[in-house]
Scaffold this motif. Structure first.
Motif, PDB file in Angstrom:
ATOM      1  N   HIS A 191     -20.133  64.604  -5.399  1.00 32.24           N
ATOM      2  CA  HIS A 191     -21.567  64.538  -5.677  1.00 32.24           C
ATOM      3  C   HIS A 191     -22.314  65.737  -5.097  1.00 32.24           C
ATOM      4  O   HIS A 191     -23.401  66.058  -5.566  1.00 32.24           O
ATOM      5  N   LYS A 192     -21.753  66.396  -4.112  1.00 25.60           N
ATOM      6  CA  LYS A 192     -22.409  67.567  -3.516  1.00 25.60           C
ATOM      7  C   LYS A 192     -22.577  68.700  -4.527  1.00 25.60           C
ATOM      8  O   LYS A 192     -23.384  69.588  -4.330  1.00 25.60           O
ATOM      9  N   PHE A 193     -21.818  68.649  -5.612  1.00 19.64           N
ATOM     10  CA  PHE A 193     -21.887  69.690  -6.636  1.00 19.64           C
ATOM     11  C   PHE A 193     -22.866  69.344  -7.759  1.00 19.64           C
ATOM     12  O   PHE A 193     -23.071  70.148  -8.663  1.00 19.64           O
ATOM     13  N   LEU A 194     -23.453  68.161  -7.716  1.00 16.57           N
ATOM     14  CA  LEU A 194     -24.424  67.745  -8.718  1.00 16.57           C
ATOM     15  C   LEU A 194     -25.797  68.309  -8.381  1.00 16.57           C
ATOM     16  O   LEU A 194     -26.070  68.648  -7.224  1.00 16.57           O
ATOM     17  N   MET A 237     -15.114  71.231 -11.762  1.00 16.79           N
ATOM     18  CA  MET A 237     -14.266  72.416 -11.905  1.00 16.79           C
ATOM     19  C   MET A 237     -14.712  73.265 -13.099  1.00 16.79           C
ATOM     20  O   MET A 237     -14.756  74.490 -13.025  1.00 16.79           O
ATOM     21  N   GLU A 238     -15.062  72.610 -14.187  1.00 17.78           N
ATOM     22  CA  GLU A 238     -15.551  73.315 -15.373  1.00 17.78           C
ATOM     23  C   GLU A 238     -16.866  74.027 -15.067  1.00 17.78           C
ATOM     24  O   GLU A 238     -17.081  75.170 -15.474  1.00 17.78           O
ATOM     25  N   ALA A 239     -17.739  73.367 -14.337  1.00 16.47           N
ATOM     26  CA  ALA A 239     -19.021  73.970 -13.966  1.00 16.47           C
ATOM     27  C   ALA A 239     -18.807  75.187 -13.073  1.00 16.47           C
ATOM     28  O   ALA A 239     -19.528  76.180 -13.186  1.00 16.47           O
ATOM     29  N   ALA A 240     -17.821  75.133 -12.203  1.00 16.07           N
ATOM     30  CA  ALA A 240     -17.527  76.269 -11.316  1.00 16.07           C
ATOM     31  C   ALA A 240     -17.040  77.477 -12.127  1.00 16.07           C
ATOM     32  O   ALA A 240     -17.339  78.623 -11.786  1.00 16.07           O
ATOM     33  N   ARG A 241     -16.305  77.221 -13.201  1.00 21.48           N
ATOM     34  CA  ARG A 241     -15.822  78.313 -14.055  1.00 21.48           C
ATOM     35  C   ARG A 241     -16.932  78.903 -14.910  1.00 21.48           C
ATOM     36  O   ARG A 241     -16.887  80.057 -15.283  1.00 21.48           O
ATOM     37  N   HIS A 252     -22.966  70.176 -17.831  1.00 20.15           N
ATOM     38  CA  HIS A 252     -23.138  68.806 -18.303  1.00 20.15           C
ATOM     39  C   HIS A 252     -22.274  67.894 -17.433  1.00 20.15           C
ATOM     40  O   HIS A 252     -21.070  68.103 -17.321  1.00 20.15           O
ATOM     41  N   PHE A 253     -22.901  66.911 -16.830  1.00 15.14           N
ATOM     42  CA  PHE A 253     -22.178  65.935 -16.026  1.00 15.14           C
ATOM     43  C   PHE A 253     -22.350  64.565 -16.660  1.00 15.14           C
ATOM     44  O   PHE A 253     -23.407  64.225 -17.169  1.00 15.14           O
ATOM     45  N   GLY A 254     -21.301  63.776 -16.619  1.00 17.39           N
ATOM     46  CA  GLY A 254     -21.350  62.431 -17.174  1.00 17.39           C
ATOM     47  C   GLY A 254     -20.603  62.357 -18.482  1.00 17.39           C
ATOM     48  O   GLY A 254     -19.910  63.298 -18.876  1.00 17.39           O
ATOM     49  N   GLY A 255     -20.737  61.242 -19.148  1.00 14.14           N
ATOM     50  CA  GLY A 255     -20.058  61.036 -20.418  1.00 14.14           C
ATOM     51  C   GLY A 255     -20.567  59.795 -21.109  1.00 14.14           C
ATOM     52  O   GLY A 255     -21.355  59.033 -20.550  1.00 14.14           O
ATOM     53  N   ASP A 256     -20.116  59.609 -22.332  1.00 12.16           N
ATOM     54  CA  ASP A 256     -20.513  58.447 -23.111  1.00 12.16           C
ATOM     55  C   ASP A 256     -19.661  57.240 -22.721  1.00 12.16           C
ATOM     56  O   ASP A 256     -18.494  57.385 -22.373  1.00 12.16           O
ATOM     57  N   LEU A 257     -20.260  56.081 -22.817  1.00  9.29           N
ATOM     58  CA  LEU A 257     -19.564  54.834 -22.536  1.00  9.29           C
ATOM     59  C   LEU A 257     -19.173  54.202 -23.866  1.00  9.29           C
ATOM     60  O   LEU A 257     -20.035  53.871 -24.678  1.00  9.29           O
ATOM     61  N   PRO A 258     -17.868  54.059 -24.120  1.00  8.49           N
ATOM     62  CA  PRO A 258     -17.438  53.468 -25.389  1.00  8.49           C
ATOM     63  C   PRO A 258     -17.961  52.038 -25.538  1.00  8.49           C
ATOM     64  O   PRO A 258     -18.016  51.280 -24.573  1.00  8.49           O
ATOM     65  N   GLU A 259     -18.337  51.696 -26.763  1.00 16.01           N
ATOM     66  CA  GLU A 259     -18.900  50.368 -27.025  1.00 16.01           C
ATOM     67  C   GLU A 259     -17.927  49.251 -26.672  1.00 16.01           C
ATOM     68  O   GLU A 259     -18.326  48.212 -26.143  1.00 16.01           O
ATOM     69  N   GLU A 260     -16.623  49.464 -26.930  1.00 15.77           N
ATOM     70  CA  GLU A 260     -15.656  48.406 -26.613  1.00 15.77           C
ATOM     71  C   GLU A 260     -15.596  48.144 -25.110  1.00 15.77           C
ATOM     72  O   GLU A 260     -15.349  47.027 -24.677  1.00 15.77           O
ATOM     73  N   GLN A 261     -15.856  49.154 -24.293  1.00 13.03           N
ATOM     74  CA  GLN A 261     -15.887  48.951 -22.844  1.00 13.03           C
ATOM     75  C   GLN A 261     -17.171  48.211 -22.452  1.00 13.03           C
ATOM     76  O   GLN A 261     -17.149  47.338 -21.592  1.00 13.03           O
ATOM     77  N   LEU A 262     -18.252  48.559 -23.091  1.00 13.12           N
ATOM     78  CA  LEU A 262     -19.533  47.901 -22.821  1.00 13.12           C
ATOM     79  C   LEU A 262     -19.472  46.409 -23.158  1.00 13.12           C
ATOM     80  O   LEU A 262     -20.092  45.598 -22.484  1.00 13.12           O
ATOM     81  N   ASN A 263     -18.682  46.061 -24.160  1.00 16.20           N
ATOM     82  CA  ASN A 263     -18.552  44.654 -24.557  1.00 16.20           C
ATOM     83  C   ASN A 263     -17.896  43.799 -23.478  1.00 16.20           C
ATOM     84  O   ASN A 263     -18.019  42.576 -23.499  1.00 16.20           O
ATOM     85  N   HIS A 264     -17.208  44.409 -22.520  1.00 13.88           N
ATOM     86  CA  HIS A 264     -16.559  43.666 -21.438  1.00 13.88           C
ATOM     87  C   HIS A 264     -17.474  43.466 -20.225  1.00 13.88           C
ATOM     88  O   HIS A 264     -17.091  42.802 -19.272  1.00 13.88           O
ATOM     89  N   PHE A 265     -18.667  44.044 -20.257  1.00  5.84           N
ATOM     90  CA  PHE A 265     -19.600  43.914 -19.138  1.00  5.84           C
ATOM     91  C   PHE A 265     -20.276  42.551 -19.181  1.00  5.84           C
ATOM     92  O   PHE A 265     -20.576  42.031 -20.255  1.00  5.84           O
ATOM     93  N   ASN A 266     -20.540  42.003 -17.981  1.00 11.50           N
ATOM     94  CA  ASN A 266     -21.319  40.770 -17.942  1.00 11.50           C
ATOM     95  C   ASN A 266     -22.809  41.134 -17.983  1.00 11.50           C
ATOM     96  O   ASN A 266     -23.182  42.308 -17.950  1.00 11.50           O
TER      97      ASN A 266
END
Length: 125
Positions: free
Chosen positions: A21-24, A70-74, A81-95
């Motif tokens: 997180h120190k690199f964010l 590592m990509e940001a350092a290069r 860009h930090f983060g990513g998309d959350l697939p819908e099938e994974q979201l369906n498992h959330f309470n």
């Protein structure tokens, strides 16, 4: 009861994530640090199956963030860009609580005037 090996793995993962997180950007670092601390504290007494799932998800987060750092350092001069998309099938498992928590996190991370308006102290020394 947790084994010493499990406790070691959890602590190592926790410290590694906070180090990454120190690199964010400072506002995302503050938001991420608080979220990680809250989540690890909240799951301290999780059932074994839940603890296993927790570790898998946070290991994935750590791996993704490490790759992005590592990509940001290069690409020092490019927009990172930090983060990513959350697939819908994974979201369906959330309470319901998890969906609400995710929604609040998304709102905080994407609003123009974030709660965490932090200045870098090292610039003033």
């Amino acid at each position: 009861m947790s084994t010493p090996a499990h406790v070691f793995k959890v602590r190592f993962l926790y410290k590694r994530i906070l180090m990454l997180h120190k690199f964010l950007p400072l506002d995302l670092k503050a938001l991420g640090d608080q979220y990680v601390k809250d989540e690890f504290k909240r799951n301290k007494i999780a059932a074994p199956e839940e603890a296993k799932r927790f570790m898998v998800e946070w290991e994935g987060y750590k791996d993704t963030l490490q790759t992005q750092v590592m990509e940001a350092a290069r690409n020092k001069l490019k927009q990172n860009h930090f983060g990513g998309d959350l697939p819908e099938e994974q979201l369906n498992h959330f309470n319901e609580d998890q969906v609400g928590q995710l929604y609040e996190l998304m709102q905080e991370a994407t609003k123009p005037n974030r709660q965490f308006n932090i200045q870098d102290d090292s610039l003033h020394k």
